[in-house]
Design an enzyme around this catalytic site. Structure first.
Site, PDB file in Angstrom:
ATOM      1  N   ARG A 175      40.970  -2.057 -18.477  1.00  0.00           N
ATOM      2  CA  ARG A 175      40.206  -2.510 -19.661  1.00  0.00           C
ATOM      3  C   ARG A 175      38.797  -2.634 -19.636  1.00  0.00           C
ATOM      4  O   ARG A 175      38.306  -2.854 -18.417  1.00  0.00           O
ATOM      5  CB  ARG A 175      40.720  -4.067 -19.729  1.00  0.00           C
ATOM      6  CG  ARG A 175      40.398  -4.715 -20.952  1.00  0.00           C
ATOM      7  CD  ARG A 175      41.425  -5.802 -21.274  1.00  0.00           C
ATOM      8  NE  ARG A 175      40.904  -6.606 -22.342  1.00  0.00           N
ATOM      9  CZ  ARG A 175      40.859  -7.884 -22.392  1.00  0.00           C
ATOM     10  NH1 ARG A 175      40.989  -8.525 -21.308  1.00  0.00           N
ATOM     11  NH2 ARG A 175      40.495  -8.658 -23.577  1.00  0.00           N
ATOM     12  N   GLU A 187      31.703   3.516 -10.134  1.00  0.00           N
ATOM     13  CA  GLU A 187      31.469   4.937  -9.413  1.00  0.00           C
ATOM     14  C   GLU A 187      32.068   5.901  -9.966  1.00  0.00           C
ATOM     15  O   GLU A 187      31.576   7.210  -9.727  1.00  0.00           O
ATOM     16  CB  GLU A 187      31.664   4.575  -8.044  1.00  0.00           C
ATOM     17  CG  GLU A 187      30.706   3.665  -7.318  1.00  0.00           C
ATOM     18  CD  GLU A 187      31.142   3.105  -6.045  1.00  0.00           C
ATOM     19  OE1 GLU A 187      30.798   3.794  -4.960  1.00  0.00           O
ATOM     20  OE2 GLU A 187      31.941   2.228  -6.106  1.00  0.00           O
TER      21      GLU A 187
HETATM   22 MO1  MOS Z   1      28.504   1.424  -4.112  1.00  0.00          MO
HETATM   23  S1  MOS Z   1      28.456   2.968  -3.038  1.00  0.00           S
HETATM   24  O1  MOS Z   1      30.103   0.819  -3.019  1.00  0.00           O
HETATM   25  O2  MOS Z   1      27.608   0.606  -3.825  1.00  0.00           O
END
Ligand code: MOS
Length: 711
Positions: free
Chosen positions: A593, A669
């Site tokens: 979400r 990420e």
């Molecule tokens: Mo991220 S590389 O887990 O700050």
């Protein structure tokens, strides 16, 4: 809106609505104070002196001359610095002894901290630090990362080093189509805009650190262990953070600041320079990866091997676990992965946005593209034929795997159906044009956190959690989550973060921050609402409840938990100059979400832009003679800038995580994952050349012949 059963009005959800950053005005007007800006009376300034050799021993330091310089208060080095404890297990395991500064005379890499000069002003400290003469006994060093380094070995770090099932060689021999290729990624650095900075001071027997970090609980825990302090006698504050990307953990400057504040009994501030950051804050190791894929003529995998080598320092093992991505993405009867490292005389690498997944997805997703080409199958279709129904290595069910939906939606919006699969046949003047795609994934985790929620008599609420907003918009996201939990508009909720006194909480990392904190915030808000429903009057000090999600997080059943995404890129390549331009990019994500569409889009786009940077620009070169980085600054280290960022879009599909109280998976990420592969695959489609070494520099494009891999 009303609830179905009671008919009581329920507020429309704030989660899911676009909200500008709560601290945005403070940041752009300069009202927000960063770590190096918080004023202190009687503040002294420390300046780190870094080694100029890559391996050896400190013979002598001419500190007398420096101590006589104007304003100089002290010089700390291995002879007089306080001793610290390094034999402990911290928030993220055994500490990197690099942060335990001035404990011995050994120098394991160029840029190793050898002294701290403390003076009345920052300028005096810098002048004196740069005048300090250090005599070394120099030893030969080895900083050369090579794929065939004889000293490489497997390391179980973060995840098992090696996994394997089935007879790989037999499966490859039985395959109609085989890809066997080596991919390399260079050393990459994650210098945030705001340099690392810390001020340490003792306040009535309590150590306080004003810092810029990704987790106050993390930094507090390690400082308490290093200095053998009761954690209750340490406070870490980190209110605004100008970027982190994995680099803002426990580092030399914080420890040096605490040492100096202890010795001088004055507040001491240590700020890193951009140049020092290239040695002291970690970075992404270079990788060499070999991928072998074997498939039947219809593209179904029989064999998969992904082996990765990365570098670490001589003082600490850090593994860039690039082969881990193959354990999630594709299955095969014979499936083998391995992460290995080699120790070199270099600084210890560290977590850098999507550690493992970023370089690993470049190699694996480029190899899958090569397989699709060899099979004569569309690369999206080939991926869909290889969608696993359970974890290829773990055997666990996926808690949600909406990769196929991402590809379908992405293909529709990108116009993939019209694509001519043949390489090197589209031209726009001097430009060759091509498109490429790649898959993305990133683990979705949660970690225990605590939060408090306080109801005030005026109808407002304060939520406190030791979260870190490193530029992601976490503070704003938590405000929306709290507003929904408390059933009030976000304007009535004040979220305070970045203070270890708010209790233990997850750090901003592993794409787990906002998810873990939201869980705790929702729990605290919900419990407070129940308390208030009893109709008690709210006293002037308010009513406060505290949540702790340890039990709930621990009760999560084992599963393959990940976010997924599909990356698309169109490039133009000028084969007469070697220039590669990205013309457009699209990323479609299934990442749980989405709490705040405005900042979430920024988070995805930032990752994708970093993917452009990774594919085309970023490369730190280490000088074999000195052992140090060449051009340790943002002039020599090229990153994507505005002119490199074309039409770029990120969007998402519905993917609420049923096992999460707020439905979040985490988006920190995944934006960078697969992005470089999509661009490299598009460069192949444009030119017919497979570029297996990043970055795809103009000289590599020029020296490559069509149909042949690059040098
Ligand atoms: Mo991220 S590389 O887990 O700050």
């Amino acid at each position: 809106m009303t609830t179905a059963t009671t008919g009581i009005p329920v507020r429309p959800a704030s989660v899911g609505t676009a909200h500008t950053r709560i601290e945005g005005r403070d940041k752009v007007t300069g009202a927000a104070q960063y770590a190096a800006e918080v004023p202190f009376t009687d503040l002294a300034h420390g300046w780190l002196v870094l080694s100029t050799i890559a391996r050896g021993r400190i013979r002598a330091l001419d500190t007398d001359a420096v101590l006589a310089m104007p304003g100089v208060l002290a010089v700390l080095d291995h002879r007089n610095a306080p001793r610290v404890e390094t034999d402990y297990v911290g928030f993220l395991g055994k500490p990197d002894p690099t942060c335990a500064v001035f404990q011995h005379d050994r120098v394991p890499h160029l840029g190793w901290p050898v002294a701290l000069v403390v003076a009345e002003t920052s300028e005096q400290a810098r002048e004196a630090a740069e005048s300090l003469v250090v005599h070394y006994e120099q030893e030969p060093h080895d900083v050369e990362f090579r794929g065939d380094h004889p000293d490489a070995y497997p390391v179980d770090a973060i995840m098992p080093a090696v996994t394997g099932k089935g007879d790989l060689e037999a499966a490859l021999a039985a395959s109609a189509v085989v890809v066997d290729a080596e991919y390399t990624t260079p050393e990459e650095h994650h210098n945030p805009m705001e340099p690392h900075a810390a001020t340490a001071h003792w306040d009535g027997g309590r150590l306080e650190l004003i810092d810029s970090n990704q987790g106050a609980t993390w930094v507090l825990g390690d400082l308490a262990k290093l200095f053998s302090l009761d954690p209750a006698s340490v406070r870490v504050r980190s209110e605004h953070v100008g970027g982190g990307f994995g680099s803002k953990g426990v580092r030399a400057h914080q420890v040096a600041a605490v040492m100096a504040a202890t010795v001088l009994q004055r507040p001491v501030r240590v700020v890193l320079t951009r140049r020092q950051m290239f040695s002291l804050i970690g970075y992404r190791s270079p990788t060499t990866q070999r991928v072998r894929l074997g498939a039947d003529a219809d593209g179904r995998l029989r064999a998969l091997e992904h082996r990765s080598l990365s570098a670490t320092s001589t003082v600490h093992e850090f593994v860039e676990p690039s082969a881990g991505v193959a354990r999630v993405m594709y299955d095969a009867g014979a499936h083998h992965t391995a992460n290995r490292v080699v120790r070199l005389d270099v600084p210890t690498p560290t977590f850098m946005r999507a550690p493992g997944e970023a370089p690993g997805s470049f190699a694996l997703e480029a190899a899958v593209d090569e397989l699709a080409e060899k099979c004569g199958i569309d690369p999206i279709e080939l991926r869909l034929r290889n969608e696993p129904d359970k974890g290829p290595v773990s055997g666990l069910p996926f808690s949600g795997r909406n990769l196929a939906a991402c590809f379908r939606e992405g293909a529709r919006r990108f116009g993939w159906a019209d694509r001519d699969p043949r390489p090197a046949v589209r031209r726009d003047g001097r430009w060759l044009l091509g498109t490429g795609t790649a898959a993305a994934s990133f683990p979705s985790g949660a970690a225990p956190s605590t939060a408090t929620a306080t109801a005030h008599p005026d109808g407002t609420f304060t939520v406190r959690i030791s979260a870190a907003d490193i530029g992601t918009g976490a503070r704003t996201a938590l405000t929306l989550v709290a507003a929904d939990a408390l059933q009030v508009p976000p304007e009535r909720v004040h979220v305070r973060i970045g203070d270890s006194d708010f209790g233990p909480a997850m750090l901003a990392g592993g794409s787990m921050g906002t998810r873990s904190w939201s869980w705790a915030v929702q729990a605290a808000g919900g419990e407070l609402l129940e308390r208030l429903a009893l109709g008690t009057d709210i006293p002037p000090e308010g009513i406060t409840v505290r949540s702790d999600t340890a039990a709930a997080v621990g009760a999560l059943t084992p599963a393959e938990r990940h976010s997924f995404g599909a990356q698309f890129a169109e490039v133009a390549v000028d084969v007469t100059t070697g220039e590669v331009r990205v013309r457009r990019m699209l990323g479609i994500f299934a990442a749980g979400r989405i709490v705040n569409p405005l900042t979430a889009r920024g988070q995805f786009l930032g990752g994708m832009i970093w993917g452009i940077s990774m594919a085309l620009h970023e490369e730190a070169v280490r000088d074999r003679a000195s052992g140090g980085p060449v051009g340790a600054d943002l002039a020599g280290y090229h990153v994507a800038t505005h002119a490199d960022v074309p039409r770029i879009e990120a969007d998402w599909i519905e993917d609420t995580d049923p096992d999460d109280p707020v439905g979040i998976k985490g988006i920190g990420e995944i934006g960078i994952v697969g992005a470089a592969a999509a661009i490299a695959n598009a460069v192949w489609h444009a030119t017919g050349v497979r570029h297996r070494n990043l970055p795809i520099r103009p000289d590599r494009v020029l020296s490559a012949r069509a149909g042949a891999p690059d040098a």
